[in-house]
Motif scaffolding. Structure first.
Motif, mmCIF file in Angstrom:
data_model
loop_
_atom_site.group_PDB
_atom_site.id
_atom_site.type_symbol
_atom_site.label_atom_id
_atom_site.label_comp_id
_atom_site.label_asym_id
_atom_site.label_seq_id
_atom_site.Cartn_x
_atom_site.Cartn_y
_atom_site.Cartn_z
ATOM 1 N N ALA A 49 0.844 -1.191 0.000
ATOM 2 C CA ALA A 49 0.000 0.000 0.000
ATOM 3 C C ALA A 49 0.880 1.242 0.000
ATOM 4 C CB ALA A 49 -0.911 0.018 1.225
ATOM 5 N N ALA A 50 0.306 2.351 -0.437
ATOM 6 C CA ALA A 50 1.015 3.628 -0.416
ATOM 7 C C ALA A 50 0.025 4.741 -0.131
ATOM 8 C CB ALA A 50 1.733 3.874 -1.736
ATOM 9 N N ILE A 51 0.547 5.837 0.411
ATOM 10 C CA ILE A 51 -0.305 6.963 0.779
ATOM 11 C C ILE A 51 0.365 8.264 0.371
ATOM 12 C CG2 ILE A 51 0.635 7.130 3.140
ATOM 13 C CD1 ILE A 51 -2.324 7.716 4.006
ATOM 14 N N SER A 52 -0.442 9.197 -0.099
ATOM 15 C CA SER A 52 0.070 10.474 -0.572
ATOM 16 C C SER A 52 0.490 11.378 0.570
ATOM 17 C CB SER A 52 -1.008 11.161 -1.421
ATOM 18 O OG SER A 52 -2.170 11.422 -0.622
ATOM 19 N N LEU A 53 1.022 12.539 0.220
ATOM 20 C CA LEU A 53 1.617 13.439 1.195
ATOM 21 C C LEU A 53 0.638 13.832 2.304
ATOM 22 C CD1 LEU A 53 3.530 15.881 -1.192
ATOM 23 C CD2 LEU A 53 4.250 13.658 -0.299
ATOM 24 N N GLY A 54 -0.561 14.212 1.900
ATOM 25 C CA GLY A 54 -1.549 14.636 2.876
ATOM 26 C C GLY A 54 -2.459 13.525 3.352
ATOM 27 N N GLY A 55 -2.365 12.382 2.710
ATOM 28 C CA GLY A 55 -3.168 11.234 3.117
ATOM 29 C C GLY A 55 -4.482 11.079 2.375
ATOM 30 N N SER A 56 -4.750 11.957 1.421
ATOM 31 C CA SER A 56 -6.048 11.898 0.751
ATOM 32 C C SER A 56 -6.112 10.838 -0.332
ATOM 33 C CB SER A 56 -6.395 13.268 0.155
ATOM 34 O OG SER A 56 -5.395 13.664 -0.763
ATOM 35 N N ASN A 57 -4.968 10.416 -0.828
ATOM 36 C CA ASN A 57 -4.926 9.399 -1.883
ATOM 37 C C ASN A 57 -4.161 8.181 -1.397
ATOM 38 O OD1 ASN A 57 -6.294 10.907 -3.989
ATOM 39 N ND2 ASN A 57 -4.464 12.184 -4.025
ATOM 40 N N THR A 58 -4.686 7.017 -1.749
ATOM 41 C CA THR A 58 -4.048 5.764 -1.363
ATOM 42 C C THR A 58 -4.062 4.785 -2.537
ATOM 43 O OG1 THR A 58 -6.144 4.901 -0.509
ATOM 44 C CG2 THR A 58 -4.674 5.970 1.077
ATOM 45 N N ASN A 59 -3.220 3.788 -2.442
ATOM 46 C CA ASN A 59 -3.153 2.740 -3.460
ATOM 47 C C ASN A 59 -2.857 1.427 -2.758
ATOM 48 O OD1 ASN A 59 -3.054 1.555 -6.035
ATOM 49 N ND2 ASN A 59 -0.827 1.790 -6.128
ATOM 50 N N ASP A 62 -3.884 -5.636 -5.013
ATOM 51 C CA ASP A 62 -5.167 -6.337 -5.105
ATOM 52 C C ASP A 62 -5.345 -7.345 -3.979
ATOM 53 O OD1 ASP A 62 -5.245 -6.469 -8.749
ATOM 54 O OD2 ASP A 62 -5.868 -4.897 -7.345
ATOM 55 N N SER A 63 -4.253 -7.940 -3.549
ATOM 56 C CA SER A 63 -4.319 -9.002 -2.543
ATOM 57 C C SER A 63 -4.755 -8.499 -1.172
ATOM 58 C CB SER A 63 -2.957 -9.697 -2.422
ATOM 59 O OG SER A 63 -1.957 -8.766 -2.062
ATOM 60 N N VAL A 64 -4.672 -7.194 -0.937
ATOM 61 C CA VAL A 64 -5.035 -6.665 0.389
ATOM 62 C C VAL A 64 -6.201 -5.698 0.361
ATOM 63 C CG1 VAL A 64 -2.622 -6.936 1.116
ATOM 64 C CG2 VAL A 64 -3.449 -4.681 0.371
ATOM 65 N N LYS A 65 -6.692 -5.379 -0.823
ATOM 66 C CA LYS A 65 -7.809 -4.440 -0.931
ATOM 67 C C LYS A 65 -9.006 -4.944 -0.139
ATOM 68 C CE LYS A 65 -6.932 -2.178 -5.355
ATOM 69 N NZ LYS A 65 -7.330 -2.069 -6.787
ATOM 70 N N GLY A 66 -9.602 -4.037 0.613
ATOM 71 C CA GLY A 66 -10.760 -4.396 1.421
ATOM 72 C C GLY A 66 -10.402 -4.960 2.787
ATOM 73 N N ARG A 67 -9.139 -5.308 2.998
ATOM 74 C CA ARG A 67 -8.696 -5.854 4.284
ATOM 75 C C ARG A 67 -7.709 -4.934 4.993
ATOM 76 N NH1 ARG A 67 -5.801 -10.389 4.545
ATOM 77 N NH2 ARG A 67 -4.832 -10.108 2.490
ATOM 78 N N PHE A 68 -6.854 -4.252 4.247
ATOM 79 C CA PHE A 68 -5.828 -3.390 4.807
ATOM 80 C C PHE A 68 -6.190 -1.935 4.550
ATOM 81 C CE2 PHE A 68 -1.912 -6.448 4.534
ATOM 82 C CZ PHE A 68 -2.651 -7.435 5.168
ATOM 83 N N THR A 69 -5.816 -1.077 5.492
ATOM 84 C CA THR A 69 -6.023 0.355 5.340
ATOM 85 C C THR A 69 -4.760 1.094 5.752
ATOM 86 O OG1 THR A 69 -8.389 0.140 5.845
ATOM 87 C CG2 THR A 69 -7.427 2.341 5.980
ATOM 88 N N ILE A 70 -4.262 1.934 4.857
ATOM 89 C CA ILE A 70 -3.101 2.764 5.170
ATOM 90 C C ILE A 70 -3.586 4.156 5.538
ATOM 91 C CG2 ILE A 70 -2.735 3.432 2.756
ATOM 92 C CD1 ILE A 70 0.291 3.392 3.334
ATOM 93 N N SER A 71 -2.952 4.746 6.531
ATOM 94 C CA SER A 71 -3.305 6.097 6.955
ATOM 95 C C SER A 71 -2.057 6.766 7.503
ATOM 96 C CB SER A 71 -4.411 6.070 8.009
ATOM 97 O OG SER A 71 -3.985 5.381 9.181
#
Length: 122
Positions: A49-59, A62-71
């Protein structure tokens, strides 16, 4: 220069949750994109996963979508990876990484932490 320190790994059972933390040094942390990667024994390191500078955008992979959250909490110089419904295939050493390049894809990061082990038993 940024120093990264991961924590929060451990041994859990399938279906459990863990929250990893990536604490960074430096007053300019908010100017870095941060990513999480993992490497299982005998396998290549892979993007999580990755997160943008301010946190508004994430990526996410596929294997972790819906289970993992980056913040991220830039006031605390910390990025988190909340991992829910863990599976045995999530077992790996998890690394956080930081870079100035403001894109959320690719693995070309400038700074890396030492990693934290996550083991999920079935």
């Amino acid at each position: 220069q940024v120093q990264l320190d991961e924590s929060g790994g451990g041994l859990v059972q399938a279906g459990d949750s863990l929250r990893l933390s990536c604490a960074a040094s430096g007053r300019t942390f908010r100017t870095y994109v941060v990513g999480w990667f993992r490497q299982a024994p005998g396998k290549e390191r892979e993007f999580v996963a990755a997160i943008s500078l301010g946190g508004s955008n994430t990526n996410y992979a596929d294997s972790v979508k819906g289970r993992f959250t980056i913040s991220r909490d830039n006031a605390k110089n910390t990025v988190y990876l909340q991992m829910n419904n863990l599976k045995p295939e999530d077992t790996a050493v998890y690394y956080c990484a930081a870079r100035k390049l403001n894109v959320l894809v690719g693995a070309n990061y400038d700074y890396w932490g030492q990693g934290t082990q996550v083991t999920v038993s079935s």
